[in-house]
Design a protein around this motif. Structure first.
Motif, short mmCIF file in Angstrom:
data_model
loop_
_atom_site.label_atom_id
_atom_site.label_comp_id
_atom_site.label_asym_id
_atom_site.label_seq_id
_atom_site.Cartn_x
_atom_site.Cartn_y
_atom_site.Cartn_z
N GLN A 1 0.85 -1.19 0.00
CA GLN A 1 0.00 0.00 0.00
C GLN A 1 0.89 1.25 0.00
N GLY B 1 -2.84 4.67 1.58
CA GLY B 1 -3.31 3.36 2.05
C GLY B 1 -3.19 3.16 3.54
N THR C 1 -5.71 0.93 5.48
CA THR C 1 -5.59 -0.49 5.16
C THR C 1 -4.38 -1.08 5.88
#
Ligand SMILES: Nc1ncnc2c1ncn2[C@@H]1O[C@H](COP(=O)(O)OP(=O)(O)OP(=O)(O)O)[C@@H](O)[C@H]1O
Ligand SMILES: [Mg+2]
Lengths: 317, 370
Positions: free
Chosen positions: A73, A78, A81
């Motif tokens: 990521q 990101g 996540t």
């Protein structure tokens, strides 16, 4: 062979990672490549940017410059996540001191979405693995340094993260507990977890699979500890003499001497000269006629001293 | 947004609250103490107030009146003055807090039902003095029986004594103060509690651990704040009960509406606390900022000074404060038996405050350290 391919997979990749706080450059164009299931060490003195780098890797701080991707990521996009798949053990104890061991872990389990029987089973596993069973009902604030550290580790691995970031996990812990703690880390690595550990202990750095040496925000050397020691540009000597302190002060002024440290009644000298032995013998005898010079194997501390010295010279130039 | 995570935060917060004796003591202690202090300061049976007398009539009746007042021990006549200006000066210097003025035409006034016969001048800056003066007006004075009897007792349109309130034209009683106190106490405790609870996580380093988890800022904030809604309602109940038991303050309107108004107001105070927590770096700073929002509210909302008497600019400013709107709501419901529906715009103002504050706070609350 699939396992081997997996092992070569990069978990953290950073290019030119930089963090500025006003005028201060805390992390200066760092390049990193951390592979799956390895224990990667950050070695460096106070204020060299270890915590700041780790915080950027967790998505807690936004890089001022550079690119970084964690578990595939790109950050900071990101970040949310990534947060599901990492465990972070902060430098300072950051669980709730006014909650019991059990309440702390139950809270973290709920936050990570563990529920019901599976949550209970996982908690029992944590109590057993990190010897917390007896301490379950104790308030976290009343635990000793080593106990707190085991609780913090349990809290960080509770949700079985793929990547574990540990910021100076063993400060405030006695040598025996440190050894036990590292055994726990090796268990985790063996089970497939990638670990990034910051430290300023040489013996801990030596246990890492690979290592980055940081100095004033910059990466000054990286590689496996054995490789770093083998590649040391220079050599290390033990000097036995009658007036070690006087010799030390004189040698410290020499341009070719990268580091001198007194160890008991002898000195440990690191030079960057290939013909170190003869040159050093000549120098030392000029100060103290009885001195004996003997070549010894390099250790990580020498690597550290050489690398930071080199970067200081480059910075000055 | 996950309910499980939200509830995890709520549960954790409750456990911590249960262990925090100081906060717990404050939850119960602040309302009780404030209510009793404010209430009794007004009700207290005060005696020996330093007083002056200006007897311009100097008749038998006026002298009897003064003697009787003195023997009641409520007033302690320190000075006998000859001119009204002396009263002014003595009161300003703080030498006296009450003055009895008997006008030259005392006898004729006594006989007439439409004009008060004598005056009590009161230092209105002191609430307890006002209250004592009010007692005086109800004081059965034998010396006045003559005048009153001569004029058919019980038919006077105006009491024989007139109380002139210096410095504080609006007279108050617990009946007016207790509903207001609900607002004031919540303005203090709710803002301080939430702001400090959130800043504490940052100060103790817990936030660094929390940000690295999947917990969202919304879950964290709402989860931390929810228990305080319950605490606020406990405080409301406590004040209502004490108000009823100790000071006979009734709830004339619907009790349900009192709680509805209180919940919206508590939400406003909590969102203000959350907003402050995004500005403050330490619990101490949070506390200071909370007080900074508390003082103007108390001064301008109409709790201390009548709203109508304030300058236009101050009134506009007061409209921003949640306490201003809540005071109107709670006084309306508790004292005038007004329905919440009749005052919907006050409720809407509170709701708007919540929306604006929370939005700003959530925007400011980044899930990062920098
Ligand atoms: N939030 C911040 N604001 C300003 N400067 C900061 C901030 N955080 C860190 N620094 C500075 O950045 C530099 C690197 O700090 P960092 O905490 O990363 O060092 P470290 O390697 O973790 O040190 P230590 O071993 O003492 O933990 C230091 O000079 C520090 O003062
Ligand atoms: Mg650090």
């Amino acid at each position: 062979m699939a396992a081997e391919a997996r092992a070569q997979e990069s978990v953290i990749v950073a290019h030119g990672l930089t963090k500025r706080f006003g005028d201060l450059v805390a992390v200066d164009h760092l390049d990193l490549d951390v592979r799956r299931a390895e224990i990667y060490g950050f070695l460096g003195p106070n204020g060299c940017g270890k915590s700041t780098t780790i915080r950027m890797l967790c998505g807690l701080l936004r890089p001022s410059e550079g690119e970084v991707s964690v578990l595939g990521q790109a950050l900071p996009r990101g970040a949310e996540t990534v947060k599901r798949a990492i465990g972070y053990m902060t430098q300072k104890f950051s669980l709730y001191e006014d909650l019991s061991v059990r309440q702390n872990l139950e809270f973290l389990a709920a936050v990570h979405g563990l529920r019901g029987a599976s949550a209970r089973a996982r908690l029992e596993e944590m109590y057993a693995r990190y010897h917390l069973g007896e301490l379950k009902e104790r308030l976290a604030g009343t635990l000793s340094g080593g106990q707190k550290q085991r609780l913090a580790l349990a809290g960080a691995v509770l949700h079985e993260p793929e990547l574990l970031l540990l910021d100076e996990p063993t400060s405030a812990v006695d040598p025996q507990s440190r050894r036990d703690f590292w055994d726990a880390l090796f268990d985790l690595a063996e089970a497939g977890t990638t670990l990034l550990v910051s430290t300023h202990y040489m013996d801990e750095a030596e246990r890492c699979h690979r290592l980055a040496i940081l100095d004033r925000g910059r990466l000054v050397a990286d590689g496996s500890p054995q490789r770093l020691m083998a590649d040391l540009p220079g050599s290390t000597f033990r000097v036995d003499c009658g007036q070690p302190r006087r010799v030390q002060l004189a040698l410290a002024r020499e341009a070719h001497v990268l580091g001198v440290a007194q160890i008991g009644s002898s000195l440990r000298v690191l030079t960057d000269r290939r013909d170190g032995a003869d040159w050093l013998r000549e120098r030392v005898r000029a100060i103290d006629a009885d001195a004996e010079v003997e070549a010894v194997a390099a250790n990580l501390e020498d690597v550290f001293v050489a690398a930071t010295r080199k970067s200081a010279v480059e910075a000055a130039a | 947004m996950s309910l499980a995570r939200l509830l995890a935060v709520v549960r954790k917060e409750l456990v911590q609250l249960g262990r925090d004796r100081l906060t717990f003591a404050m939850i119960v202690g602040i309302p009780t103490l404030q209510l009793l202090l404010f209430g009794f300061a007004i009700n207290l049976d005060i005696r020996h107030l330093p007083a002056a007398v200006l007897d311009q009539a100097n008749t038998m009746h006026s002298r009897e009146l003064v003697a009787e007042l003195a023997s009641s021990q409520v007033l302690d006549f320190r000075r006998v003055v000859a001119a009204p200006q002396e009263i002014d000066a003595a009161m300003r210097r703080g030498e006296i807090s009450v003055a009895v003025v008997i006008p030259q035409d005392f006898e004729t006034r006594l006989a007439r039902p439409d004009r008060p016969a004598w005056q009590v001048v009161v230092d209105g800056s002191d609430q307890s003095v006002q209250a004592a003066a009010r007692q005086l007006s109800a004081f059965p004075l034998a010396s006045l029986d003559y005048g009153a009897a001569a004029n058919r007792p019980g038919t006077r349109a105006v009491p024989s004594v007139e109380i002139v309130n210096f410095y504080n034209p609006e007279r108050r009683a617990p009946i007016n103060t207790v509903p207001g106190l609900i607002g004031v106490i919540l303005a203090m405790t709710m803002v301080i509690f939430t702001a400090m609870a959130i800043v504490r996580e940052r100060e103790r380093g817990n936030m660094e651990m929390l940000i690295a988890t999947p917990l969202s800022p919304f879950e964290l904030t709402i989860g931390k704040v929810l228990p305080y809604v319950g605490i606020g309602l406990v405080q409301v109940t406590l004040i209502l009960l004490l108000g009823e038991l100790v000071f006979d303050v009734p709830v004339r309107g619907s009790l349900l509406e009192v709680y509805l108004a209180a919940i919206v107001y508590i939400a406003a105070m909590l969102s203000l606390g959350v907003f402050i927590s995004t500005l403050a770096d330490s619990q101490f700073q949070a506390m200071q900022m909370a007080f900074f929002t508390f003082l103007p509210q108390i001064l301008l909302s109409g709790f201390m000074f009548p709203y109508d008497g304030m300058p236009r600019a101050a009134q506009w400013l007061a409209e921003i404060f949640p306490l201003t709107h809540f005071l109107r709501l709670i006084r309306g419901i508790m004292l005038r038996d007004a329905a919440l529906g009749e005052m919907w715009h006050e409720l809407a103002a509170l709701a708007a405050f919540v929306v604006v504050m929370l939005s700003v706070a959530v925007l400011r609350f980044r899930k990062r350290l920098d």
